[in-house]
Write a protein that holds these residues in place. Structure first.
Motif, PDB file in Angstrom:
ATOM      1  N   HIS A  23       1.537   8.785   4.255  1.00  0.00           N
ATOM      2  CA  HIS A  23       2.468   8.939   3.132  1.00  0.00           C
ATOM      3  C   HIS A  23       2.290   7.736   2.216  1.00  0.00           C
ATOM      4  O   HIS A  23       1.523   6.817   2.523  1.00  0.00           O
ATOM      5  N   VAL A  24       3.006   7.739   1.075  1.00  0.00           N
ATOM      6  CA  VAL A  24       2.949   6.592   0.167  1.00  0.00           C
ATOM      7  C   VAL A  24       4.331   5.958   0.129  1.00  0.00           C
ATOM      8  O   VAL A  24       5.226   6.446  -0.554  1.00  0.00           O
ATOM      9  N   PRO A  25       4.546   4.898   0.913  1.00  0.00           N
ATOM     10  CA  PRO A  25       5.882   4.291   0.924  1.00  0.00           C
ATOM     11  C   PRO A  25       6.221   3.711  -0.455  1.00  0.00           C
ATOM     12  O   PRO A  25       5.345   3.122  -1.105  1.00  0.00           O
ATOM     13  N   THR A  26       7.455   3.871  -0.887  1.00  0.00           N
ATOM     14  CA  THR A  26       7.826   3.359  -2.216  1.00  0.00           C
ATOM     15  C   THR A  26       7.704   1.829  -2.255  1.00  0.00           C
ATOM     16  O   THR A  26       7.495   1.255  -3.317  1.00  0.00           O
ATOM     17  N   SER A  27       7.786   1.200  -1.066  1.00  0.00           N
ATOM     18  CA  SER A  27       7.646  -0.264  -1.029  1.00  0.00           C
ATOM     19  C   SER A  27       6.226  -0.707  -1.399  1.00  0.00           C
ATOM     20  O   SER A  27       5.987  -1.885  -1.646  1.00  0.00           O
ATOM     21  N   ALA A  28       5.279   0.268  -1.424  1.00  0.00           N
ATOM     22  CA  ALA A  28       3.889  -0.089  -1.740  1.00  0.00           C
ATOM     23  C   ALA A  28       3.587   0.020  -3.227  1.00  0.00           C
ATOM     24  O   ALA A  28       2.494  -0.353  -3.677  1.00  0.00           O
ATOM     25  N   ILE A  29       4.539   0.530  -4.001  1.00  0.00           N
ATOM     26  CA  ILE A  29       4.259   0.814  -5.415  1.00  0.00           C
ATOM     27  C   ILE A  29       3.759  -0.414  -6.174  1.00  0.00           C
ATOM     28  O   ILE A  29       2.771  -0.360  -6.901  1.00  0.00           O
ATOM     29  N   SER A  30       4.443  -1.560  -5.978  1.00  0.00           N
ATOM     30  CA  SER A  30       4.077  -2.769  -6.736  1.00  0.00           C
ATOM     31  C   SER A  30       2.662  -3.219  -6.413  1.00  0.00           C
ATOM     32  O   SER A  30       1.891  -3.573  -7.302  1.00  0.00           O
ATOM     33  N   GLN A  31       2.314  -3.168  -5.098  1.00  0.00           N
ATOM     34  CA  GLN A  31       0.979  -3.610  -4.709  1.00  0.00           C
ATOM     35  C   GLN A  31      -0.089  -2.671  -5.308  1.00  0.00           C
ATOM     36  O   GLN A  31      -1.130  -3.136  -5.793  1.00  0.00           O
ATOM     37  N   ILE A  32       0.189  -1.362  -5.278  1.00  0.00           N
ATOM     38  CA  ILE A  32      -0.754  -0.392  -5.853  1.00  0.00           C
ATOM     39  C   ILE A  32      -0.924  -0.680  -7.349  1.00  0.00           C
ATOM     40  O   ILE A  32      -2.039  -0.712  -7.874  1.00  0.00           O
ATOM     41  N   ALA A  33       0.209  -0.915  -8.029  1.00  0.00           N
ATOM     42  CA  ALA A  33       0.170  -1.166  -9.471  1.00  0.00           C
ATOM     43  C   ALA A  33      -0.651  -2.421  -9.776  1.00  0.00           C
ATOM     44  O   ALA A  33      -1.446  -2.450 -10.719  1.00  0.00           O
TER      45      ALA A  33
END
Lengths: 501, 156
Positions: B39-49
């Motif tokens: 899955h894509v945890p929302t906590s990973a959004i910043s790192q992905i960005a």
């Protein structure tokens, strides 16, 4: 011991019908050699097993693992040429189905594959496009736009990079011919795309395949690798890069501008046209986006000539149409016939009438945005003009038959809910209209409809048809309105009419 | 997120780092993350960005748009019941209700022991052998309500 070669389809739907269980059961049997082919599309007969007999292939239907001795003994088979469902079809695009191993490039070539590409390599881009103009091929994805016009625009637009994109986001429920092509005859799609690339001068291609088709994506990747190794992807002066990209579950990504947005990694939102992708598409470059079935129709046109293709079908609809019959019929499956056959004949001759115990109520043609036809309107011929005149669409060729147990209010609600779920949100008529439409239908379904609700629904439909940016909002009212038109009593029962005092 | 989750995230993102002149492809990156972590945890959004050089909002926008991207891990097995027209015409709705009752789980949810997550899908392209139930990548055709227990039994 002599081994008998048996042919068994490896298509996803054949597996779902039991072909996988057969293959498992027979894996260790020394008396047979099992060849995994594509499917003939007669899914009501599957699992179907074939073998070579002196007079050609014979088939055994709805086979269980206990049938093996009979098949090996050659007892009780039916010549494939005598299966009425298949014998009455004109297999042009689906000519290889059930016969070849999907990933065997030599078999594809032996059955006439790559002739179109060889021809295209010999001809100038202008001559290829002229051949397509003569063929009068129209896009098979739904919009039915003349293919040669798109190609001409892309060819004449100057750019250092151009793209060819196969739309394999087959989202219309009730359709599966693109999936079958990718799983069952992947080199045909590659050949069609290469001819397009050659005509417009494209150097890169993408196959945008929906998430729900893992086997199709795997087959395409494997076929691309084989084509690459065979040197097919090299043009004289440049290589052509071809890649499979998997989507992530969005119906509207079947619309070309949304598809290109998604291919660039953004939200799959519809853009206003113009500019059309043929002028400014992927990364702002000229791009041909066509449906898988459209590309698959192209090799034959180059191999046999545009005039050959134009000799099939009706005035405005040339060639063959691939219909996919599903729902409550006796014989669901894939049917390829020249345009022009009346819908009733399609249902009777190929669909085989209603499933046991079921009684006809309505048929929907063209997917979730297609109109519903009652018994009295089945004489309409399968062609673009007659459908346009009736305010209907052929779409991607999906035909779903509903029986008398189907609740039309529930079905109409389902269609509006589908649009509300899948709307990309870019334009208001679709984004808001579909939600309001669903709410009204929910009220009617629960018996709480107000007197003016049907009128409100009709007004809402007019707005959506006139003002939506793409066919999702623009066509969503049609199945609902045709349900109300032909089965109005079911809707009026949910409406509490106010009577004058 | 666990340490393993974090390193899995970084590894899965590495091939998605944009190489100029290529522009970042957010959807491709999210699918890569989902394939590594489930899955894509929302906590990973910043790192992905950060890796892609785009804003958090752009990543969130793509993540929320596509129905096959999930922000929570599914159960060990994902059941998707097709609600396409051919499946509806063949009364797939009855199959869906039977699964809901059998597992005591509603659509979009998983059981407490996380064996199954139940979802609907809009078409599996298996219309000629409908109604369809997909469990993980296995497609089951012509499913009737009475088939449901034996169909789910092998998935443990």
């Amino acid at each position: 011991m002599k081994t008998t070669r048996l042919y068994l389809s490896n298509d996803t739907s054949s597996l779902a019908a039991g072909a996988g269980r057969l293959a498992d059961a027979w894996r260790e049997r020394p008396e047979i050699q099992l060849i995994r082919t594509s499917s003939r599309g007669a899914f009501f007969l599957e699992p179907m097993v074939e073998r070579d007999m002196p007079a050609g292939r014979e088939a055994w239907f709805n086979v269980t693992s206990d049938d093996l001795p009979r098949i090996v003994g050659g007892i009780g088979g039916t010549p494939v040429t005598e299966i009425p469902f298949l014998e009455q079809q004109t297999r042009v695009i689906f000519a290889n189905f059930g016969i070849t191993e999907p990933l065997a490039l030599d078999e594809y070539q032996m059955r006439g594959g790559l002739k179109g590409l060889a021809e295209a390599r010999r001809l100038s881009p202008e001559t290829i496009i002229e051949e397509l103009r003569l063929s009068r091929l129209r896009g098979r994805g739904g919009a039915a736009f003349p293919v040669w016009k798109k190609w001409q625009v892309a060819q004449q637009t100057g750019a250092e990079q151009k793209y060819v994109v196969a739309n394999a986001d087959e989202g219309d429920a009730g359709t599966y011919c693109d999936r079958m092509i990718m799983e069952g005859d992947p080199f045909r799609l590659i050949e069609g795309m290469l001819i397009c690339a050659r005509a417009i001068g494209a150097t890169r291609g993408y196959i945008y395949c929906r998430y729900e088709y893992p086997a199709a994506a795997r087959a395409m990747k494997f076929a691309i690798q084989k084509a690459l190794e065979a040197g097919l992807l090299d043009f004289d002066d440049y290589p052509f890069d071809l890649e499979v990209v998997v989507g992530a579950g969005s119906y509207v990504c079947g619309e070309e501008t949304a598809l290109l947005e998604s291919l660039e990694g953004r939200r799959g939102v519809v853009l206003a046209k113009p500019p059309y992708p043929a002028e400014s598409g992927l990364h702002g470059k000229p791009t041909i986006v066509s449906n898988v079935l459209t590309f698959a129709a192209i090799p034959n046109i180059l191999a046999n000539g545009g005039a050959w293709h134009a000799s099939l079908g009706t005035e405005g609809s040339r060639g063959t149409m691939v219909l996919q019959i599903g729902g409550r019929v006796r014989q669901p499956g894939l049917v390829e016939v020249p345009f022009g056959l009346p819908l009733r004949d399609v249902l009777d001759r190929f669909g085989g009438g209603m499933a046991p115990g079921a009684r006809f109520k309505a048929v929907q043609v063209g997917g979730p945005l297609g109109s519903l036809f009652p018994e009295s309107q089945l004489d309409i011929p399968i062609c673009y003009d007659a459908f346009a005149e009736a305010g209907a669409i052929l779409g991607h060729g999906g035909i779903v038959v509903y029986d008398r147990e189907t609740n039309m209010v529930e079905l109409a609600r389902h269609f509006m809910a589908f649009t509300a779920d899948e709307s990309c949100g870019k334009c208001t008529p679709c984004r808001v209209g579909s939600v309001r439409g669903r709410e009204i239908l929910e009220r009617i379904q629960s018996g709480q409809g107000a007197a003016e609700d049907l009128m409100l629904l009709s007004d809402l439909g007019e707005t959506m048809k006139t003002a939506s940016l793409c066919a999702l909002g623009g066509r969503a009212p049609y199945p609902v309105e045709t349900a109300i038109k032909h089965f109005g009593e079911e809707f009026r029962q949910g409406v509490k009419f106010t009577r004058p005092a | 997120m666990t340490t393993r989750g974090r390193s899995g995230l970084a590894e899965s993102l590495e091939p998605c780092r944009p190489m100029p002149p290529d522009k970042p492809n957010i959807l491709k990156a999210l699918l890569a993350v989902q394939s590594a972590l489930g899955h894509v945890p929302t906590s990973a959004i910043s790192q992905i960005a950060r890796v892609l050089g785009v804003s958090d909002a752009q990543v969130s926008g793509v993540l929320s748009y596509y129905s096959d991207l999930r922000i929570q891990s599914a159960g060990r097995h994902l059941i998707r019941v097709c609600m396409g027209e051919s499946c509806m015409a063949n009364h797939g709705g009855r199959v869906l209700r039977t699964i809901q009752d059998h597992l005591r789980v509603s659509v979009g949810d998983h059981e407490p022991e996380r064996r199954f997550t139940l979802e609907q899908m809009s078409c599996a392209g298996n219309c000629a052998v409908s109604p369809t139930v997909m469990v993980d990548e296995d497609l089951h055709g012509k499913v009737t309500p009475s088939d449901v227990p034996s169909l789910l039994e092998p998935y443990r």
